[in-house]
Structures are given as C-alpha cells and as structure tokens.
Design an enzyme around this catalytic site. Structure first.
Site, PDB file in Angstrom:
ATOM      1  N   ASN A  27     -20.120   5.184   0.243  1.00  0.00           N
ATOM      2  CA  ASN A  27     -21.328   4.385   0.446  1.00  0.00           C
ATOM      3  C   ASN A  27     -21.177   2.972  -0.115  1.00  0.00           C
ATOM      4  O   ASN A  27     -22.076   2.444  -0.763  1.00  0.00           O
ATOM      5  CB  ASN A  27     -22.539   5.074  -0.196  1.00  0.00           C
ATOM      6  CG  ASN A  27     -23.860   4.529   0.327  1.00  0.00           C
ATOM      7  OD1 ASN A  27     -23.926   4.023   1.451  1.00  0.00           O
ATOM      8  ND2 ASN A  27     -24.908   4.625  -0.474  1.00  0.00           N
ATOM      9  N   HIS A  51     -15.956  -0.692   5.514  1.00  0.00           N
ATOM     10  CA  HIS A  51     -17.084  -0.054   4.833  1.00  0.00           C
ATOM     11  C   HIS A  51     -16.879   1.451   4.908  1.00  0.00           C
ATOM     12  O   HIS A  51     -16.786   2.029   5.976  1.00  0.00           O
ATOM     13  CB  HIS A  51     -18.417  -0.433   5.486  1.00  0.00           C
ATOM     14  CG  HIS A  51     -19.595   0.192   4.782  1.00  0.00           C
ATOM     15  ND1 HIS A  51     -20.240  -0.426   3.731  1.00  0.00           N
ATOM     16  CD2 HIS A  51     -20.225   1.381   4.969  1.00  0.00           C
ATOM     17  CE1 HIS A  51     -21.222   0.350   3.304  1.00  0.00           C
ATOM     18  NE2 HIS A  51     -21.231   1.450   4.042  1.00  0.00           N
ATOM     19  N   CYS A  52     -16.793   2.095   3.750  1.00  0.00           N
ATOM     20  CA  CYS A  52     -16.527   3.528   3.682  1.00  0.00           C
ATOM     21  C   CYS A  52     -17.836   4.287   3.469  1.00  0.00           C
ATOM     22  O   CYS A  52     -18.515   4.108   2.450  1.00  0.00           O
ATOM     23  CB  CYS A  52     -15.552   3.831   2.538  1.00  0.00           C
ATOM     24  SG  CYS A  52     -15.151   5.586   2.373  1.00  0.00           S
ATOM     25  N   VAL A  53     -18.199   5.134   4.440  1.00  0.00           N
ATOM     26  CA  VAL A  53     -19.452   5.882   4.327  1.00  0.00           C
ATOM     27  C   VAL A  53     -19.350   6.976   3.269  1.00  0.00           C
ATOM     28  O   VAL A  53     -20.363   7.405   2.713  1.00  0.00           O
ATOM     29  CB  VAL A  53     -19.842   6.497   5.687  1.00  0.00           C
ATOM     30  CG1 VAL A  53     -20.155   5.412   6.696  1.00  0.00           C
ATOM     31  CG2 VAL A  53     -18.751   7.418   6.219  1.00  0.00           C
TER      32      VAL A  53
END
Length: 302
Positions: free
Chosen positions: A145, A140-142
């Site tokens: 998002n 999951h890439c912040v």
C-alpha cells in the site's frame, strides 16, 4: 437485442469502476490479504508440520528457520509500507533535480507536473494512487500500500528476497517431512493391484495420492507454497536484474514501448531515436545505489 447489448455494457462499466477503485485508491485490502495468507500458511505449518517434525526429531534450527525469515520479512514489510518513498515537494524539488541527469529520451528537462506544480526530476513520476510525485519512481505496490521509490527501494528488494526465502523454507521443511514419512512407512518399495488384478510397483502419482489422503491440508499447503515460491522467485529475479542494471520498473516498461516515441527537437528527423540506459555504473555501484541513494549528480571523471 437492445437489452442484450445494454446489460454487457453496464456490467463492463461496473467491473471497470470496481477494478479502478480497487487498484487506484489507497486501500489496506491487499495488506490484510497478505497478512492473512501468511497467517494461514504458518498456522498450518505450526499446527501440523512443526509438531510432527519435532516428534520425528528434526533439527530445531531447521524448524525455526521459517520463523526467523518471517520476522525479517515482516520488518521489511513495515519499512516498505510506512516509509516515505521519496516524495517530491516544492521545498526539495530544486535539489532533487540535480541528483540524476536527464537522458533526453524518457526524461526531459523542464517538464512540470500538472498536479503537483513542481519541476519533475529525472527518473521521477507522478503516482495517481498516492497523488504525489515520487523520486526514482519504480511502481506502486498494492501489497504494501505504498509507492516504491528512491528511499524504500532497498527495503522492497529485501522484502522480496525474504518473502521468497520464507516460502522456500516452508516448502523445503514440509517436503522433507513428507519424504521422511514415506521412508519410514517403506511404502516406496511396495506394490498395488489395479482394477484388473495385476500387480504394479508404486509410482509417484500413487505416492502423491497416498500422502494427500493421509495429510490433505499439508499437501495442499505444500502445493500452494511451491507455486508461490516459483512466482516470487521469478519476480525477485526480475527485480534483482533491474537493481543490478540500475533501472526501475517504470523505466523498463517505458523503454519496451519506446518505438513509437517522437524525435527530439535537437535530433535529425532521419535518425531513429535510440534509448540507452545512462544511469548504469556497473553491477556493484548500481547495487550500492539502491542501499545508499545518491544526493547529488555524479559527474563523469575526465
């Protein structure tokens, strides 16, 4: 003494809750920060570097290259953030189970996600942030998002490549401008007097100090962009390695700490369980799979 012990404990609890809320909830904070950093860098590049280079008659294509790379990067950024990463639902779970074989080590057949209540396909994982299972889950890439999965892995790889190239292009043009200024001023062949009155030839630390005093914002931006290029280049190289070997970040991390995993029921207790990447099909086929994800299980040709 009791008070001195309670305060650090409460501070630790509040910090943990704040970090959990920051990194484990859907938030546009990092997306806004990402865009703000790009706007700050390109604002300084346009306001000073581009104008100075234009006056010094730099080639227009060289000056426009960072903007062209930025446009491609923003396109990949939108694709990563808006695209469906490959959500596993009750309607498509049965078909996704047939896409990848279970290796019997990292991925076991017949497991059901307790949250989504669907059978977990091989190479999938439940994302606690997005609250859904993702097919060929990477991470999951912040910054975008969104999860990175089978459907947007190619866009994410291009996003990393274009972001690294953009930072490198800005750094190259800025460095070329500063070197050009030094050559025009002929300061590199000058000398200076130290505190004792002794004459010394100009060295690199003196040149850097001179440039920082003359163009402080440009030199600061150059240092930041060079650091960013090195960090992004390292991460981009790691992502390319995963793509060329047909691994995900999730699988790579799991395989690194696999030493403590239990034996499979079908495996003798005296034989150590060894992880082997069964999904790699060679460099070119692995790379092709990133841009054209398979829809059915590929059987080995006999």
């Amino acid at each position: 003494q009791v008070l001195s012990l309670v305060i650090p404990t409460q501070l630790q609890r509040v910090t943990h809750q704040a970090l959990h809320r920051l990194f484990h909830t859907r938030s546009c904070l990092f997306m806004v920060l990402h865009v703000a950093l790009q706007a700050a860098v390109f604002g300084e590049y346009t306001w000073e570097v581009f104008v100075y280079c234009w006056e010094l008659q730099f080639h227009l294509v060289l000056l426009l290259l960072p903007y062209l790379l930025l446009a491609g990067n923003l396109g990949c950024f939108l694709l990563c953030s808006r695209a469906n990463p490959g959500t596993v639902t009750k309607s498509n779970a049965a078909s996704l189970v047939k896409v990848y074989a279970y290796d019997g080590v990292l991925f076991q057949r017949g497991l059901v996600c307790p949250t989504c209540t669907v059978e977990k396909p091989a190479r999938s994982k439940h994302c606690s942030v997005c609250r859904t299972c993702v097919h060929r889950f990477d991470h999951h890439c912040v910054w975008v998002n969104n999860c990175i999965g089978a459907s947007n892995a190619a866009a994410f790889l291009l996003y990393l490549l274009s972001l690294t190239a953009t930072a490198a292009a800005v750094a190259a043009v800025t460095a070329a401008f500063l070197i050009h200024v030094l050559l025009l001023s002929d300061i590199m062949h000058s000398t200076y007097l130290d505190a004792q009155g002794q004459e010394h030839p100009v060295e690199i630390p003196f040149l850097v100090q001179h440039l920082f005093l003359t163009f402080p914002r440009i030199v600061f931006m150059l240092g930041f962009v060079i650091l960013l290029t090195l960090v992004l280049g390292g991460y981009c190289s790691f992502s390319l390695y995963l793509a060329l070997t047909n691994q995900t970040t999730n699988e790579w991390c799991k395989s690194r700490r696999f030493g403590g995993s239990p034996h499979l029921p079908t495996q003798p207790q005296d034989r150590p369980l060894v992880y082997k990447n069964i999904y790699s099909k060679g460099i070119w086929r692995n790379l092709k799979e990133i841009f054209n994800p398979p829809t059915v299980l590929e059987r080995k040709k006999k």
